[in-house]
Design a protein around this motif. Sequence first.
Motif, PDB file in Angstrom:
ATOM      1  N   PHE A 232       7.184  -1.524  10.166  1.00 28.54           N
ATOM      2  CA  PHE A 232       6.823  -1.640   8.757  1.00 28.54           C
ATOM      3  C   PHE A 232       7.952  -1.064   7.913  1.00 28.54           C
ATOM      4  O   PHE A 232       8.524  -0.025   8.258  1.00 28.54           O
ATOM      5  CB  PHE A 232       5.533  -0.867   8.468  1.00 28.54           C
ATOM      6  CG  PHE A 232       4.295  -1.518   9.009  1.00 28.54           C
ATOM      7  CD1 PHE A 232       3.315  -1.991   8.156  1.00 28.54           C
ATOM      8  CD2 PHE A 232       4.090  -1.657  10.377  1.00 28.54           C
ATOM      9  CE1 PHE A 232       2.166  -2.597   8.646  1.00 28.54           C
ATOM     10  CE2 PHE A 232       2.951  -2.252  10.888  1.00 28.54           C
ATOM     11  CZ  PHE A 232       1.981  -2.731  10.019  1.00 28.54           C
ATOM     12  N   ILE A 233       8.244  -1.727   6.814  1.00 30.19           N
ATOM     13  CA  ILE A 233       9.267  -1.281   5.880  1.00 30.19           C
ATOM     14  C   ILE A 233       8.679  -1.423   4.479  1.00 30.19           C
ATOM     15  O   ILE A 233       8.252  -2.518   4.091  1.00 30.19           O
ATOM     16  CB  ILE A 233      10.542  -2.145   5.987  1.00 30.19           C
ATOM     17  CG1 ILE A 233      11.110  -2.127   7.406  1.00 30.19           C
ATOM     18  CG2 ILE A 233      11.584  -1.684   4.963  1.00 30.19           C
ATOM     19  CD1 ILE A 233      12.153  -3.211   7.661  1.00 30.19           C
ATOM     20  N   ALA A 234       8.661  -0.334   3.724  1.00 33.94           N
ATOM     21  CA  ALA A 234       8.204  -0.371   2.338  1.00 33.94           C
ATOM     22  C   ALA A 234       9.416  -0.304   1.421  1.00 33.94           C
ATOM     23  O   ALA A 234      10.349   0.462   1.670  1.00 33.94           O
ATOM     24  CB  ALA A 234       7.259   0.787   2.059  1.00 33.94           C
ATOM     25  N   ILE A 235       9.390  -1.106   0.373  1.00 30.74           N
ATOM     26  CA  ILE A 235      10.489  -1.159  -0.587  1.00 30.74           C
ATOM     27  C   ILE A 235       9.910  -1.070  -1.997  1.00 30.74           C
ATOM     28  O   ILE A 235       8.952  -1.780  -2.323  1.00 30.74           O
ATOM     29  CB  ILE A 235      11.297  -2.466  -0.444  1.00 30.74           C
ATOM     30  CG1 ILE A 235      11.891  -2.593   0.957  1.00 30.74           C
ATOM     31  CG2 ILE A 235      12.391  -2.549  -1.516  1.00 30.74           C
ATOM     32  CD1 ILE A 235      12.557  -3.941   1.243  1.00 30.74           C
ATOM     33  N   SER A 236      10.505  -0.218  -2.824  1.00 31.52           N
ATOM     34  CA  SER A 236      10.160  -0.174  -4.242  1.00 31.52           C
ATOM     35  C   SER A 236      11.368  -0.668  -5.035  1.00 31.52           C
ATOM     36  O   SER A 236      12.480  -0.185  -4.848  1.00 31.52           O
ATOM     37  CB  SER A 236       9.794   1.239  -4.686  1.00 31.52           C
ATOM     38  OG  SER A 236       9.486   1.251  -6.067  1.00 31.52           O
ATOM     39  N   SER A 237      11.122  -1.631  -5.921  1.00 31.46           N
ATOM     40  CA  SER A 237      12.195  -2.255  -6.692  1.00 31.46           C
ATOM     41  C   SER A 237      12.029  -2.071  -8.192  1.00 31.46           C
ATOM     42  O   SER A 237      12.767  -2.666  -8.970  1.00 31.46           O
ATOM     43  CB  SER A 237      12.248  -3.757  -6.376  1.00 31.46           C
ATOM     44  OG  SER A 237      12.492  -3.979  -5.016  1.00 31.46           O
TER      45      SER A 237
ATOM     46  N   PHE B 147       6.446   4.880   8.036  1.00 27.28           N
ATOM     47  CA  PHE B 147       7.488   3.862   7.866  1.00 27.28           C
ATOM     48  C   PHE B 147       8.445   4.332   6.777  1.00 27.28           C
ATOM     49  O   PHE B 147       8.096   5.181   5.947  1.00 27.28           O
ATOM     50  CB  PHE B 147       6.886   2.507   7.503  1.00 27.28           C
ATOM     51  CG  PHE B 147       5.779   2.555   6.475  1.00 27.28           C
ATOM     52  CD1 PHE B 147       6.058   2.710   5.115  1.00 27.28           C
ATOM     53  CD2 PHE B 147       4.451   2.461   6.861  1.00 27.28           C
ATOM     54  CE1 PHE B 147       5.045   2.759   4.174  1.00 27.28           C
ATOM     55  CE2 PHE B 147       3.422   2.509   5.922  1.00 27.28           C
ATOM     56  CZ  PHE B 147       3.722   2.660   4.583  1.00 27.28           C
ATOM     57  N   PRO B 148       9.664   3.790   6.758  1.00 29.57           N
ATOM     58  CA  PRO B 148      10.615   4.143   5.706  1.00 29.57           C
ATOM     59  C   PRO B 148      10.141   3.601   4.355  1.00 29.57           C
ATOM     60  O   PRO B 148       9.463   2.568   4.285  1.00 29.57           O
ATOM     61  CB  PRO B 148      11.919   3.478   6.148  1.00 29.57           C
ATOM     62  CG  PRO B 148      11.511   2.405   7.076  1.00 29.57           C
ATOM     63  CD  PRO B 148      10.222   2.826   7.722  1.00 29.57           C
ATOM     64  N   TYR B 149      10.512   4.311   3.313  1.00 24.97           N
ATOM     65  CA  TYR B 149      10.192   3.906   1.936  1.00 24.97           C
ATOM     66  C   TYR B 149      11.526   3.794   1.204  1.00 24.97           C
ATOM     67  O   TYR B 149      12.129   4.784   0.827  1.00 24.97           O
ATOM     68  CB  TYR B 149       9.284   4.950   1.302  1.00 24.97           C
ATOM     69  CG  TYR B 149       8.597   4.562   0.006  1.00 24.97           C
ATOM     70  CD1 TYR B 149       8.596   3.256  -0.491  1.00 24.97           C
ATOM     71  CD2 TYR B 149       7.920   5.526  -0.720  1.00 24.97           C
ATOM     72  CE1 TYR B 149       7.946   2.931  -1.665  1.00 24.97           C
ATOM     73  CE2 TYR B 149       7.268   5.218  -1.907  1.00 24.97           C
ATOM     74  CZ  TYR B 149       7.283   3.915  -2.381  1.00 24.97           C
ATOM     75  OH  TYR B 149       6.637   3.604  -3.559  1.00 24.97           O
ATOM     76  N   LEU B 150      11.989   2.554   1.053  1.00 24.74           N
ATOM     77  CA  LEU B 150      13.335   2.267   0.570  1.00 24.74           C
ATOM     78  C   LEU B 150      13.367   1.983  -0.930  1.00 24.74           C
ATOM     79  O   LEU B 150      12.429   1.398  -1.478  1.00 24.74           O
ATOM     80  CB  LEU B 150      13.905   1.061   1.319  1.00 24.74           C
ATOM     81  CG  LEU B 150      13.821   1.099   2.849  1.00 24.74           C
ATOM     82  CD1 LEU B 150      14.406  -0.176   3.434  1.00 24.74           C
ATOM     83  CD2 LEU B 150      14.510   2.323   3.406  1.00 24.74           C
ATOM     84  N   PHE B 151      14.458   2.374  -1.553  1.00 22.69           N
ATOM     85  CA  PHE B 151      14.642   2.175  -2.987  1.00 22.69           C
ATOM     86  C   PHE B 151      15.651   1.061  -3.230  1.00 22.69           C
ATOM     87  O   PHE B 151      16.809   1.151  -2.828  1.00 22.69           O
ATOM     88  CB  PHE B 151      15.114   3.472  -3.641  1.00 22.69           C
ATOM     89  CG  PHE B 151      15.314   3.379  -5.125  1.00 22.69           C
ATOM     90  CD1 PHE B 151      14.343   2.836  -5.951  1.00 22.69           C
ATOM     91  CD2 PHE B 151      16.474   3.859  -5.706  1.00 22.69           C
ATOM     92  CE1 PHE B 151      14.525   2.754  -7.330  1.00 22.69           C
ATOM     93  CE2 PHE B 151      16.674   3.790  -7.083  1.00 22.69           C
ATOM     94  CZ  PHE B 151      15.691   3.240  -7.892  1.00 22.69           C
ATOM     95  N   ASP B 152      15.197   0.017  -3.908  1.00 20.80           N
ATOM     96  CA  ASP B 152      16.013  -1.157  -4.254  1.00 20.80           C
ATOM     97  C   ASP B 152      16.453  -1.017  -5.710  1.00 20.80           C
ATOM     98  O   ASP B 152      15.959  -1.706  -6.595  1.00 20.80           O
ATOM     99  CB  ASP B 152      15.167  -2.420  -4.034  1.00 20.80           C
ATOM    100  CG  ASP B 152      15.861  -3.710  -4.408  1.00 20.80           C
ATOM    101  OD1 ASP B 152      17.104  -3.732  -4.484  1.00 20.80           O
ATOM    102  OD2 ASP B 152      15.138  -4.704  -4.631  1.00 20.80           O
ATOM    103  N   GLU B 153      17.397  -0.122  -5.940  1.00 23.28           N
ATOM    104  CA  GLU B 153      17.820   0.192  -7.311  1.00 23.28           C
ATOM    105  C   GLU B 153      18.347  -1.027  -8.057  1.00 23.28           C
ATOM    106  O   GLU B 153      18.040  -1.240  -9.237  1.00 23.28           O
ATOM    107  CB  GLU B 153      18.882   1.290  -7.302  1.00 23.28           C
ATOM    108  CG  GLU B 153      19.320   1.719  -8.681  1.00 23.28           C
ATOM    109  CD  GLU B 153      20.281   2.885  -8.661  1.00 23.28           C
ATOM    110  OE1 GLU B 153      20.470   3.490  -9.718  1.00 23.28           O
ATOM    111  OE2 GLU B 153      20.844   3.197  -7.593  1.00 23.28           O
ATOM    112  N   SER B 154      19.125  -1.872  -7.403  1.00 18.93           N
ATOM    113  CA  SER B 154      19.717  -3.042  -8.061  1.00 18.93           C
ATOM    114  C   SER B 154      18.716  -4.185  -8.234  1.00 18.93           C
ATOM    115  O   SER B 154      18.990  -5.125  -8.979  1.00 18.93           O
ATOM    116  CB  SER B 154      20.908  -3.552  -7.251  1.00 18.93           C
ATOM    117  OG  SER B 154      20.446  -4.163  -6.053  1.00 18.93           O
TER     118      SER B 154
END
Length: 185
Positions: free
Chosen positions: A73-78, A103-110
């Motif tokens: 699982f991969i979580a992304i916040s954009s 799971f990792p919680y990734l930041f999609d800054e762009s």
Amino acid sequence: MALVGSNKIENGMVAPDFSLLDTKTNTFKNLEELKGSKGTIIMFICNHCPFVIYVNKELVKLANDFIPKGINFIAISSNDVNYYPQDSPIYMKYAALHLKYPFPYLFDESQKVAKAYNAACTPDFYLFDKNLQAVYHGQLDDSRPGNGIPVDGQDLRLAIANLLENKKNIDVQKPSIGCSIKWKD
């Protein structure tokens, strides 16, 4: 809060690659190192959306149930953190640790990753097979805040079960519904 449904994608679409900041570890992670041996779920979520808050416990339960079976699982916040500072990396890390995200919680800054996936809302769920080809894009289940239907992850669980059993997912893939991704101007 703007209520939005997920955009349609074609099954078989190859997951776009990325390298994003994992707010839990403060390191950059890429799709290749995070993918599961049998499948990968990519979830676009955020801290402030009531639809995500409503399903957070089930997300943790799902991940704990299926990570041992080879589904990562991969979580992304954009979201644009200039307008929604509660979705910034420091608060993402706090939420991930407080909620015990496995799971990792990734930041999609762009916001390039959200655009590459054609993501529209939070939560937005994508299931990819071991070759990173899309097999499901849709809702977690029929529950919504206030509709009285319990959160059980039924739709996503069925899609995962089909993947693990090498069955084609022939069930209707209902779009996810939630808050719109907060795009930069």
